[in-house]
Enzyme design. Structure first.
Site, PDB file in Angstrom:
ATOM      1  CE1 TYR A   1      -3.177   2.892   0.231  1.00  0.00           C
ATOM      2  CE2 TYR A   1      -3.746   2.193   2.450  1.00  0.00           C
ATOM      3  CZ  TYR A   1      -3.958   3.024   1.377  1.00  0.00           C
ATOM      4  OH  TYR A   1      -4.923   3.996   1.438  1.00  0.00           O
TER       5      TYR A   1
ATOM      6  CE  LYS B   1      -6.329   1.537  -0.915  1.00  0.00           C
ATOM      7  NZ  LYS B   1      -6.951   1.628   0.444  1.00  0.00           N
TER       8      LYS B   1
END
Length: 291
Positions: free
Chosen positions: A125, A153
């Protein structure tokens, strides 16, 4: 996915199961738990594990359950990752360690340590606006060599850098910024991790379904229809957890405060517009999502 709480701010597992089933029934092929939208800074380790177990049991093999396990500590992140694995998670979402702002070699070591700690696939992320530290392109390229680091992400607002990594690796790139869902998909992204989909899952999915059905103009139209709701939920100054829960009628834990009645009305109007537009376009094409 938001984390439902009762009126007394306790974890509401029956409501979590119900919401998870609703989202899967309405087009979500994965659920990310214990992220920022899930108010992970305010839930205990025990609550995080209980939530993963309850949702995994509720949706079975109908959707992937990805557990957010990020923290500022490598040891704590490893402990959360192992607990999520035992609770039935299908994958892990691991954010860059925040506040301490580690250099890139330390960032890389952190992710490798977490990836080595379980048998689960890992989604990196990258959100420097919250963590203070970017996962630099060269670092991502090296991490892509790890067999269990399989996805990103992406909330770095660097479409050029993301496109480079997509072209040079097999990493699945998921947009973490709602306004970039369609642009990232168009350059080879795999999908998105969405806050707005908590309240309009079919409408958000319809954008990429239209693109997959070789109808880019329809995808652009649906994307434009979603923008008022996206802007209110993600760029109005209110956290996404607050706006999503305002529409779902759920409480938030402090330090967050609920949306005002006027904000709830505006959000509701925007949501109805998105749902109506998506319904009107549903018969225009036959969806054929990418595998």
């Amino acid at each position: 996915m938001v984390t439902p709480f009762t009126a007394s701010y306790e974890l509401d597992l029956p409501a979590a199961r119900e919401l998870a089933e609703h989202l899967v029934d309405n087009g979500c092929d994965g659920l990310v738990l214990n992220g920022t939208t899930g108010e992970s800074p305010t839930t205990s380790d025990e609550e995080k594990t209980a939530l993963v177990r309850a949702v995994a049991e509720a949706v079975g093999d109908r959707a992937a359950v990805v557990a957010g396990v990020g923290s500022a500590s490598t040891a704590h992140t490893v402990a959360l990752a192992r607990a999520a694995e035992r609770a039935g998670a299908d994958g892990l979402l691991v954010v860059t360690p925040y506040y301490s702002r580690p250099p890139q070699d330390a960032v890389e070591a952190h992710f490798r340590t977490v990836a080595d700690a379980t048998a689960l696939p890992v989604m990196l992320y990258d959100i420097p606006g919250r963590t203070g530290t970017r996962i630099e392109v060269d670092t991502v390229l090296r991490l892509a060599e790890h067999e269990r680091i399989v996805a990103v992400k992406d909330c770095a607002y660097d479409l050029l850098g993301s496109t480079k990594v997509i072209g040079r690796t097999s990493l699945a790139y998921y947009s973490g910024c709602e306004e970039l869902n369609l642009p990232l998909y168009a350059v080879g992204g795999a999908g998105y991790v969405s806050t707005v989909a908590n309240v309009a899952p079919r409408a958000m999915r319809a954008v990429l379904d239209a693109y997959d059905a070789a109808a880019p103009a329809e995808a652009a139209r649906l994307n434009q229809l979603a923008l008022p709701l996206v802007e209110l939920m993600m760029a109005s100054g209110l956290p996404g957890a607050v706006t999503a829960k305002a529409l779902l009628g759920l409480p938030v834990r402090g330090p967050l405060l609920p949306a005002s009645p006027a904000e709830v009305v505006r959000l509701g109007v925007a949501r109805e517009g998105v749902l109506a537009g998506a319904a009107a376009g549903a018969g225009r094409l036959r969806s054929s999502p990418r595998p």
